[in-house]
Motif scaffolding. Structure first.
Motif, PDB file in Angstrom:
ATOM      1  N   GLN A   1       9.350   3.517  17.800  1.00 42.41           N
ATOM      2  CA  GLN A   1       9.428   4.095  16.454  1.00 42.41           C
ATOM      3  C   GLN A   1      10.663   4.970  16.268  1.00 42.41           C
ATOM      4  O   GLN A   1      11.323   4.915  15.225  1.00 42.41           O
ATOM      5  CB  GLN A   1       8.173   4.926  16.168  1.00 42.41           C
ATOM      6  CG  GLN A   1       6.875   4.133  16.179  1.00 42.41           C
ATOM      7  CD  GLN A   1       5.685   5.010  15.870  1.00 42.41           C
ATOM      8  OE1 GLN A   1       5.268   5.130  14.722  1.00 42.41           O
ATOM      9  NE2 GLN A   1       5.123   5.645  16.892  1.00 42.41           N
TER      10      GLN A   1
ATOM     11  N   GLN B   1       8.187  -5.997   7.317  1.00 41.27           N
ATOM     12  CA  GLN B   1       6.910  -5.659   7.933  1.00 41.27           C
ATOM     13  C   GLN B   1       6.551  -6.646   9.038  1.00 41.27           C
ATOM     14  O   GLN B   1       6.045  -6.256  10.098  1.00 41.27           O
ATOM     15  CB  GLN B   1       5.805  -5.644   6.872  1.00 41.27           C
ATOM     16  CG  GLN B   1       4.418  -5.316   7.413  1.00 41.27           C
ATOM     17  CD  GLN B   1       4.370  -3.976   8.122  1.00 41.27           C
ATOM     18  OE1 GLN B   1       4.844  -2.979   7.596  1.00 41.27           O
ATOM     19  NE2 GLN B   1       3.802  -3.952   9.327  1.00 41.27           N
TER      20      GLN B   1
ATOM     21  N   THR C   1       5.967  -5.881  12.960  1.00 43.80           N
ATOM     22  CA  THR C   1       4.744  -6.313  13.636  1.00 43.80           C
ATOM     23  C   THR C   1       5.069  -7.071  14.917  1.00 43.80           C
ATOM     24  O   THR C   1       4.478  -6.830  15.970  1.00 43.80           O
ATOM     25  CB  THR C   1       3.906  -7.200  12.707  1.00 43.80           C
ATOM     26  OG1 THR C   1       3.508  -6.433  11.561  1.00 43.80           O
ATOM     27  CG2 THR C   1       2.648  -7.711  13.425  1.00 43.80           C
TER      28      THR C   1
ATOM     29  N   THR D   1       6.319  -4.765  17.603  1.00 47.99           N
ATOM     30  CA  THR D   1       5.206  -3.982  18.134  1.00 47.99           C
ATOM     31  C   THR D   1       4.343  -4.814  19.072  1.00 47.99           C
ATOM     32  O   THR D   1       3.923  -4.337  20.132  1.00 47.99           O
ATOM     33  CB  THR D   1       4.352  -3.434  16.975  1.00 47.99           C
ATOM     34  OG1 THR D   1       5.181  -2.651  16.100  1.00 47.99           O
ATOM     35  CG2 THR D   1       3.216  -2.574  17.489  1.00 47.99           C
TER      36      THR D   1
ATOM     37  N   PRO E   1       2.949   2.924  18.161  1.00 46.92           N
ATOM     38  CA  PRO E   1       2.091   3.695  17.262  1.00 46.92           C
ATOM     39  C   PRO E   1       0.609   3.495  17.571  1.00 46.92           C
ATOM     40  O   PRO E   1       0.193   2.374  17.927  1.00 46.92           O
ATOM     41  CB  PRO E   1       2.440   3.153  15.865  1.00 46.92           C
ATOM     42  CG  PRO E   1       3.071   1.821  16.110  1.00 46.92           C
ATOM     43  CD  PRO E   1       3.752   1.912  17.443  1.00 46.92           C
ATOM     44  N   PRO E   2      -0.195   4.545  17.468  1.00 42.61           N
ATOM     45  CA  PRO E   2      -1.628   4.439  17.796  1.00 42.61           C
ATOM     46  C   PRO E   2      -2.356   3.367  17.002  1.00 42.61           C
ATOM     47  O   PRO E   2      -3.244   2.696  17.530  1.00 42.61           O
ATOM     48  CB  PRO E   2      -2.159   5.843  17.462  1.00 42.61           C
ATOM     49  CG  PRO E   2      -0.971   6.742  17.556  1.00 42.61           C
ATOM     50  CD  PRO E   2       0.190   5.928  17.094  1.00 42.61           C
ATOM     51  N   GLU E   3      -1.968   3.178  15.740  1.00 41.87           N
ATOM     52  CA  GLU E   3      -2.666   2.178  14.930  1.00 41.87           C
ATOM     53  C   GLU E   3      -2.445   0.765  15.466  1.00 41.87           C
ATOM     54  O   GLU E   3      -3.265  -0.129  15.227  1.00 41.87           O
ATOM     55  CB  GLU E   3      -2.227   2.259  13.466  1.00 41.87           C
ATOM     56  CG  GLU E   3      -0.754   2.060  13.212  1.00 41.87           C
ATOM     57  CD  GLU E   3       0.032   3.371  13.232  1.00 41.87           C
ATOM     58  OE1 GLU E   3       1.140   3.395  12.672  1.00 41.87           O
ATOM     59  OE2 GLU E   3      -0.476   4.361  13.805  1.00 41.87           O
ATOM     60  N   ALA E   4      -1.338   0.548  16.188  1.00 44.60           N
ATOM     61  CA  ALA E   4      -1.087  -0.777  16.756  1.00 44.60           C
ATOM     62  C   ALA E   4      -2.105  -1.104  17.840  1.00 44.60           C
ATOM     63  O   ALA E   4      -2.542  -2.251  17.964  1.00 44.60           O
ATOM     64  CB  ALA E   4       0.327  -0.846  17.335  1.00 44.60           C
TER      65      ALA E   4
ATOM     66  N   ARG F   1      -5.157  -0.092  17.878  1.00 41.05           N
ATOM     67  CA  ARG F   1      -6.418  -0.409  17.201  1.00 41.05           C
ATOM     68  C   ARG F   1      -6.368  -1.773  16.529  1.00 41.05           C
ATOM     69  O   ARG F   1      -7.339  -2.529  16.585  1.00 41.05           O
ATOM     70  CB  ARG F   1      -6.728   0.676  16.155  1.00 41.05           C
ATOM     71  CG  ARG F   1      -7.024   2.051  16.734  1.00 41.05           C
ATOM     72  CD  ARG F   1      -7.555   2.992  15.671  1.00 41.05           C
ATOM     73  NE  ARG F   1      -6.563   3.260  14.634  1.00 41.05           N
ATOM     74  CZ  ARG F   1      -5.705   4.286  14.677  1.00 41.05           C
ATOM     75  NH1 ARG F   1      -5.719   5.108  15.716  1.00 41.05           N
ATOM     76  NH2 ARG F   1      -4.842   4.488  13.698  1.00 41.05           N
ATOM     77  N   GLN F   2      -5.245  -2.100  15.911  1.00 45.79           N
ATOM     78  CA  GLN F   2      -5.168  -3.327  15.127  1.00 45.79           C
ATOM     79  C   GLN F   2      -4.931  -4.564  15.988  1.00 45.79           C
ATOM     80  O   GLN F   2      -5.527  -5.621  15.738  1.00 45.79           O
ATOM     81  CB  GLN F   2      -4.048  -3.209  14.085  1.00 45.79           C
ATOM     82  CG  GLN F   2      -3.994  -4.389  13.121  1.00 45.79           C
ATOM     83  CD  GLN F   2      -3.035  -4.156  11.974  1.00 45.79           C
ATOM     84  OE1 GLN F   2      -2.370  -3.120  11.908  1.00 45.79           O
ATOM     85  NE2 GLN F   2      -2.956  -5.103  11.057  1.00 45.79           N
ATOM     86  N   TYR F   3      -4.043  -4.448  16.986  1.00 50.46           N
ATOM     87  CA  TYR F   3      -3.663  -5.618  17.774  1.00 50.46           C
ATOM     88  C   TYR F   3      -4.132  -5.555  19.223  1.00 50.46           C
ATOM     89  O   TYR F   3      -4.032  -6.558  19.940  1.00 50.46           O
ATOM     90  CB  TYR F   3      -2.146  -5.792  17.750  1.00 50.46           C
ATOM     91  CG  TYR F   3      -1.558  -5.830  16.373  1.00 50.46           C
ATOM     92  CD1 TYR F   3      -1.867  -6.866  15.491  1.00 50.46           C
ATOM     93  CD2 TYR F   3      -0.707  -4.825  15.923  1.00 50.46           C
ATOM     94  CE1 TYR F   3      -1.343  -6.899  14.210  1.00 50.46           C
ATOM     95  CE2 TYR F   3      -0.169  -4.851  14.635  1.00 50.46           C
ATOM     96  CZ  TYR F   3      -0.489  -5.882  13.788  1.00 50.46           C
ATOM     97  OH  TYR F   3       0.030  -5.912  12.521  1.00 50.46           O
TER      98      TYR F   3
ATOM     99  N   ASP G   1      -8.326  -9.488  16.154  1.00 54.60           N
ATOM    100  CA  ASP G   1      -8.796  -8.318  15.438  1.00 54.60           C
ATOM    101  C   ASP G   1      -9.642  -8.756  14.253  1.00 54.60           C
ATOM    102  O   ASP G   1      -9.816  -9.924  13.973  1.00 54.60           O
ATOM    103  CB  ASP G   1      -7.600  -7.493  14.951  1.00 54.60           C
ATOM    104  CG  ASP G   1      -6.694  -8.304  14.064  1.00 54.60           C
ATOM    105  OD1 ASP G   1      -6.503  -7.909  12.925  1.00 54.60           O
ATOM    106  OD2 ASP G   1      -6.186  -9.349  14.524  1.00 54.60           O
TER     107      ASP G   1
END
Length: 259
Positions: A82, A109, A113, A116, A155-158, A160-162, A188
């Motif tokens: 990031q 985007q 992705t 990431t 990133p933390p959301e990555a 969770r999402q992937y 996911d």
């Protein structure tokens, strides 16, 4: 560990390259060498992304693997995703713009992705290979992995999402899952709407492909740098391992026999 292995492979490759250059001093003109810097890595990612998109749509993966190779170099250099890598790619886009047009927000985007997912795949591979190795210095390995996680700045959301999708694909690659389990089974929650959202299904398929290509590229790099072939001949065929099949029975001439 996998991190140490990749570092050793790069050092071995550099040593081989230096030796080759010394043996070819009689060559007057050598191909220009491009120094690998953070900026050139950003340029490589920028230059390969659009072509990777176009190729993947037709089933080809060459440019996607080039992009993965550049991202692997960034990961091995502990380039924060990031804080550094994404700004470098954005700067390369403004400076070079190999797409010859402005990228759409959706394309930017998608590029983020993919970057990431490659980083997350490499980190997950490091973690699971460390767990699989069951080294005696577990505490030191765990600290090293924690440092790596902080350094690469995913990133933390990555996670969770992937994370579930990547975890499943890496485990399958390492043989830690039953053979009947597929990577898609570890997707996911977005993939549960595949039949209702074709766009989401296509994007999910690309994400799975990028993860698989990352694992494939890492494995191919290890094979390419493998100096000693074990007795089970693991890896691609080596010249000293190839044997000619026996000629056909019945007294046929070997000159007319094409293996």
């Amino acid at each position: 560990t996998s991190r140490t292995t990749r570092q050793q492979l790069r050092q071995s490759t550099n040593n081989d390259s230096d030796s080759s250059n010394n043996n070819n001093k009689q060559v007057d003109k050598e191909a220009p060498k491009i120094e690998l810097t953070d900026e050139t890595i950003g340029q490589m990612i920028e230059a390969t992304f659009i072509q990777a998109c176009l190729q993947l749509a037709t089933g080809y993966v060459d440019m996607a693997k080039h992009m993965v190779a550049a991202l692997t170099a960034a990961y091995d250099r502990n380039l924060p995703l990031q804080r550094n890598l994404l700004p470098l790619v954005d700067a390369a886009t403004r400076q070079h713009n190999t797409a010859n047009r402005e990228l759409t927000p959706d394309e930017i985007q998608l590029r983020t992705t993919w970057i990431t997912i490659v980083y997350l795949t490499l980190l997950t591979l490091d973690r699971l290979e460390d767990d699989k190795a069951e080294n005696d210095n577990d505490g030191e390995e765990e600290k090293s992995l924690d440092d790596k996680t902080r350094a690469v700045d995913i990133p933390p959301e990555a996670f969770r999402q992937y994370g579930p999708m990547v975890e499943g694909l890496v485990k399958k690659h390492l043989g830690l899952l039953a053979t009947t389990t597929t990577g898609d089974d570890n997707s996911d929650n977005a993939s549960t709407t595949d039949t209702e959202n074709p766009t989401a299904a296509a994007l999910h398929a690309y994400n799975v492909k990028l993860c698989q290509l990352t694992l494939q590229t890492v494995q191919e790099t290890r094979w390419a740098n493998q100096k000693i072939v074990d007795e089970n001949a693991v890896g691609p065929p080596q010249p000293n391992q190839m044997t000619m099949p026996p000629p056909p029975s019945g007294g046929g001439s070997s000159e007319n026999y094409a293996p």
